[in-house]
Design a protein around this motif. Structure first.
Motif, PDB file in Angstrom:
ATOM      1  N   LYS A   1       7.851  -3.181 -11.428  1.00 28.35           N
ATOM      2  CA  LYS A   1       8.927  -3.847 -12.189  1.00 28.35           C
ATOM      3  C   LYS A   1       9.780  -4.738 -11.299  1.00 28.35           C
ATOM      4  CE  LYS A   1       9.391  -0.940 -16.164  1.00 28.35           C
ATOM      5  NZ  LYS A   1      10.189  -1.106 -17.347  1.00 28.35           N
ATOM      6  N   SER A   2       9.744  -4.479  -9.989  1.00 25.37           N
ATOM      7  CA  SER A   2      10.485  -5.304  -9.030  1.00 25.37           C
ATOM      8  C   SER A   2       9.646  -6.467  -8.512  1.00 25.37           C
ATOM      9  CB  SER A   2      10.955  -4.442  -7.854  1.00 25.37           C
ATOM     10  OG  SER A   2      11.849  -3.452  -8.312  1.00 25.37           O
ATOM     11  N   GLY A   3       8.418  -6.621  -9.047  1.00 21.89           N
ATOM     12  CA  GLY A   3       7.597  -7.778  -8.726  1.00 21.89           C
ATOM     13  C   GLY A   3       6.539  -7.581  -7.660  1.00 21.89           C
ATOM     14  N   TYR A   4       6.318  -6.354  -7.222  1.00 21.58           N
ATOM     15  CA  TYR A   4       5.335  -6.091  -6.181  1.00 21.58           C
ATOM     16  C   TYR A   4       4.021  -5.595  -6.773  1.00 21.58           C
ATOM     17  CZ  TYR A   4       9.527  -6.236  -3.308  1.00 21.58           C
ATOM     18  OH  TYR A   4      10.691  -6.620  -2.710  1.00 21.58           O
ATOM     19  N   GLY A   5       2.918  -5.977  -6.141  1.00 22.51           N
ATOM     20  CA  GLY A   5       1.621  -5.429  -6.486  1.00 22.51           C
ATOM     21  C   GLY A   5       1.421  -4.142  -5.695  1.00 22.51           C
ATOM     22  N   ILE A   6       0.850  -3.142  -6.315  1.00 23.01           N
ATOM     23  CA  ILE A   6       0.702  -1.830  -5.677  1.00 23.01           C
ATOM     24  C   ILE A   6      -0.762  -1.444  -5.579  1.00 23.01           C
ATOM     25  CG2 ILE A   6       1.262   0.637  -5.848  1.00 23.01           C
ATOM     26  CD1 ILE A   6       3.672  -1.208  -5.321  1.00 23.01           C
ATOM     27  N   ILE A   7      -1.119  -0.956  -4.403  1.00 23.64           N
ATOM     28  CA  ILE A   7      -2.406  -0.317  -4.163  1.00 23.64           C
ATOM     29  C   ILE A   7      -2.040   1.070  -3.662  1.00 23.64           C
ATOM     30  CG2 ILE A   7      -4.538  -0.360  -2.822  1.00 23.64           C
ATOM     31  CD1 ILE A   7      -3.883  -3.368  -2.306  1.00 23.64           C
ATOM     32  N   SER A   8      -2.754   2.096  -4.103  1.00 21.67           N
ATOM     33  CA  SER A   8      -2.383   3.435  -3.643  1.00 21.67           C
ATOM     34  C   SER A   8      -3.560   4.157  -2.998  1.00 21.67           C
ATOM     35  CB  SER A   8      -1.820   4.272  -4.797  1.00 21.67           C
ATOM     36  OG  SER A   8      -2.785   4.480  -5.788  1.00 21.67           O
ATOM     37  N   ALA A   9      -3.201   5.089  -2.125  1.00 23.47           N
ATOM     38  CA  ALA A   9      -4.173   5.962  -1.461  1.00 23.47           C
ATOM     39  C   ALA A   9      -3.552   7.349  -1.402  1.00 23.47           C
ATOM     40  CB  ALA A   9      -4.484   5.447  -0.065  1.00 23.47           C
TER      41      ALA A   9
ATOM     42  N   VAL B   1      -7.037   4.186   5.364  1.00 21.32           N
ATOM     43  CA  VAL B   1      -7.844   3.463   6.351  1.00 21.32           C
ATOM     44  C   VAL B   1      -8.948   2.694   5.632  1.00 21.32           C
ATOM     45  CG1 VAL B   1      -9.488   3.755   8.250  1.00 21.32           C
ATOM     46  CG2 VAL B   1      -7.323   5.023   8.274  1.00 21.32           C
ATOM     47  N   LYS B   2      -9.594   3.347   4.679  1.00 18.79           N
ATOM     48  CA  LYS B   2     -10.664   2.694   3.903  1.00 18.79           C
ATOM     49  C   LYS B   2     -10.111   1.531   3.077  1.00 18.79           C
ATOM     50  CE  LYS B   2     -14.574   3.882   0.937  1.00 18.79           C
ATOM     51  NZ  LYS B   2     -14.645   2.960  -0.095  1.00 18.79           N
TER      52      LYS B   2
ATOM     53  N   LEU C   1       0.863  -1.177   0.000  1.00 23.25           N
ATOM     54  CA  LEU C   1       0.000   0.000   0.000  1.00 23.25           C
ATOM     55  C   LEU C   1       0.898   1.225   0.000  1.00 23.25           C
ATOM     56  CD1 LEU C   1      -2.654   1.566   0.240  1.00 23.25           C
ATOM     57  CD2 LEU C   1      -2.568   1.162   2.721  1.00 23.25           C
ATOM     58  N   LEU C   2       0.762   2.042  -1.019  1.00 25.73           N
ATOM     59  CA  LEU C   2       1.531   3.265  -1.167  1.00 25.73           C
ATOM     60  C   LEU C   2       0.623   4.444  -0.842  1.00 25.73           C
ATOM     61  CD1 LEU C   2       4.046   4.816  -2.075  1.00 25.73           C
ATOM     62  CD2 LEU C   2       3.298   4.500  -4.433  1.00 25.73           C
ATOM     63  N   ILE C   3       0.953   5.175   0.234  1.00 28.58           N
ATOM     64  CA  ILE C   3       0.131   6.310   0.672  1.00 28.58           C
ATOM     65  C   ILE C   3       0.921   7.584   0.413  1.00 28.58           C
ATOM     66  CG2 ILE C   3      -1.251   7.287   2.525  1.00 28.58           C
ATOM     67  CD1 ILE C   3      -0.879   4.566   4.001  1.00 28.58           C
TER      68      ILE C   3
END
Length: 126
Positions: free
Chosen positions: A28-36, A43-44, A10-12
């Motif tokens: 590109k380094s293999g991570y899945g990203i979710i952003s807020a 929090v949501k 999670l990238l905030i």
């Protein structure tokens, strides 16, 4: 038993350009990203889906990084590792971040190899 791995981050961060750049590097380094965009939105997001690591900016609108960390550790009782990013260089910044529950502090401008190394270090401790 297999060691846990960091898969979803999670990238905030409220800087849209930086979110795009950081998302590209991490994807590109293999991570899945979710952003807020801020702590309140995060929090949501966390109420809807679990993550393995949180990377957050210290200075954000609505709910800043320290307030989010307090919520994460005290109200949500979460142990998800958190790396805090900041451009604010002050003598007590690191102390405040660690006391609030941050696991690491990196100063902007971020050096991507340093961030990736910090993620790997945290992963080894899981």
């Amino acid at each position: 038993m297999e060691k846990p791995q960091i898969r979803r981050i999670l990238l905030i961060e409220n800087d849209v350009f930086f979110v795009g750049l950081l998302s590209l590097v991490l994807t590109k380094s293999g991570y899945g990203i979710i952003s807020a965009n801020n702590g309140k939105d995060a929090v949501k997001v966390l109420s809807e889906q679990p993550v393995d690591l949180i990377i957050l900016d210290l200075m954000m609108p609505e709910m800043d990084g320290l307030a989010f960390l307090h919520w994460l550790r005290e109200e949500a009782n979460a142990t998800t590792p958190a790396i805090v990013l900041t451009g604010m260089v002050a003598a007590d910044t690191e102390q405040h971040v660690l006391e609030a529950g941050g696991d690491a502090l990196l100063y902007k401008p971020i050096q991507f190899p340093e961030l990736l190394s910090k993620i790997k270090q945290i992963e080894q401790l899981m």
